[in-house]
Design a protein around this motif. Structure first.
Motif, PDB file in Angstrom:
ATOM      1  N   UNK A  81       0.829  -1.191   0.000  1.00 29.00           N
ATOM      2  CA  UNK A  81       0.000   0.000   0.000  1.00 29.00           C
ATOM      3  C   UNK A  81       0.863   1.240   0.000  1.00 29.00           C
ATOM      4  N   UNK A  82       0.355   2.295   0.604  1.00 29.79           N
ATOM      5  CA  UNK A  82       1.108   3.539   0.686  1.00 29.79           C
ATOM      6  C   UNK A  82       1.040   4.068   2.110  1.00 29.79           C
ATOM      7  N   UNK A 134      10.138  -9.324   4.781  1.00 30.23           N
ATOM      8  CA  UNK A 134      10.782  -8.041   4.506  1.00 30.23           C
ATOM      9  C   UNK A 134       9.769  -7.038   3.971  1.00 30.23           C
ATOM     10  N   UNK A 135       9.986  -5.769   4.305  1.00 34.94           N
ATOM     11  CA  UNK A 135       9.140  -4.706   3.780  1.00 34.94           C
ATOM     12  C   UNK A 135      10.025  -3.734   3.009  1.00 34.94           C
ATOM     13  N   UNK A 136       9.559  -3.344   1.828  1.00 34.60           N
ATOM     14  CA  UNK A 136      10.308  -2.476   0.926  1.00 34.60           C
ATOM     15  C   UNK A 136       9.540  -1.167   0.753  1.00 34.60           C
ATOM     16  N   UNK A 137      10.242  -0.053   0.894  1.00 32.92           N
ATOM     17  CA  UNK A 137       9.629   1.255   0.698  1.00 32.92           C
ATOM     18  C   UNK A 137      10.197   1.901  -0.561  1.00 32.92           C
ATOM     19  N   UNK A 138       9.315   2.535  -1.343  1.00 35.33           N
ATOM     20  CA  UNK A 138       9.708   3.117  -2.617  1.00 35.33           C
ATOM     21  C   UNK A 138       9.315   4.596  -2.668  1.00 35.33           C
ATOM     22  N   UNK A 151       5.212   4.343  -1.291  1.00 34.21           N
ATOM     23  CA  UNK A 151       4.620   3.040  -1.552  1.00 34.21           C
ATOM     24  C   UNK A 151       5.445   1.971  -0.834  1.00 34.21           C
ATOM     25  N   UNK A 152       4.805   0.882  -0.468  1.00 29.95           N
ATOM     26  CA  UNK A 152       5.543  -0.209   0.157  1.00 29.95           C
ATOM     27  C   UNK A 152       4.958  -1.547  -0.269  1.00 29.95           C
ATOM     28  N   UNK A 153       5.788  -2.558  -0.184  1.00 32.22           N
ATOM     29  CA  UNK A 153       5.333  -3.924  -0.446  1.00 32.22           C
ATOM     30  C   UNK A 153       5.992  -4.845   0.564  1.00 32.22           C
ATOM     31  N   UNK A 154       5.285  -5.899   0.921  1.00 30.99           N
ATOM     32  CA  UNK A 154       5.797  -6.879   1.881  1.00 30.99           C
ATOM     33  C   UNK A 154       6.012  -8.201   1.152  1.00 30.99           C
TER      34      UNK A 154
END
Length: 197
Positions: free
Chosen positions: A33-34, A52-56, A45-48
């Protein structure tokens, strides 16, 4: 009543949490989500993926860290894992390209950097007593500050009062230490004849 702190010298070795983007794990939803970061106007934005969680941001990957989840009666709760110490936290801060806890990021609060001399501990301690302990003291005397004990406000839980008094005692001890150091400095100058010139 309120006190003006006057001038202060910031702690040069630490940043302040108020000026660093803060990620709140309670804003995270499973999958992705964001998120709007505190202290910024940016939405990331982020994805799991797995643990691990990644932020963009608009330029691509901003930072990544591990995330842990626990389930209880109130639902699913997420926690970040500091990329430096490996401990679990609700909040992490973006320092450079790393998501770290406040300690690993060498961050403290702006109020912790406001002490220029020992009288600042008195001023902030008294303001703390007025605002948090609801203490009405008509004639606060700096010299007697270390002996003050604000009474527990009506309706305040005992555990809350004890926690707040622990902070108030910290101000008192810092002030007392500073006052003692100033007294010793003056006595040394007197012994050297400075005050008799």
């Amino acid at each position: 009543m309120s006190y003006k702190y006057g001038r202060f010298t910031p702690n040069k070795t630490h940043g302040t949490v108020e000026k660093v983007p803060r990620f709140d794990a309670s804003d995270i939803r499973s999958g992705g989500g964001s998120i709007l970061l505190l202290n910024t106007t940016h939405i990331y934005e982020y994805s799991i993926i797995d643990d691990d969680i990644y932020f963009y941001d608009t330029s691509g990957l901003l930072a990544k860290t591990s995330i842990e989840s626990m389930v209880n009666a109130s639902g699913i709760h997420h926690f970040f894992v500091c990329s430096c110490c490996g401990k679990r936290f609700r909040y992490l801060y973006l320092v450079g390209k790393k998501l770290v806890c406040r300690k690993c990021g060498r961050l403290n609060y702006h109020s912790q950097q406001k002490f220029d001399d020992y009288l600042d501990y008195y001023r902030q301690g008294m303001q703390f007593a007025y605002e948090r302990l609801k203490w009405e003291c008509d004639y606060p005397v700096p010299f007697e500050f270390p002996e003050y004990t604000p009474p527990r406000p009506k309706g305040m839980h005992r555990t809350t009062y004890i926690r707040l008094m622990k902070k108030f005692r910290w101000y008192q001890q810092k002030y007392k230490n500073g006052m003692q150091e100033e007294f010793e400095r003056i006595m040394q100058e007197i012994s050297k004849g400075k005050y008799y010139e």
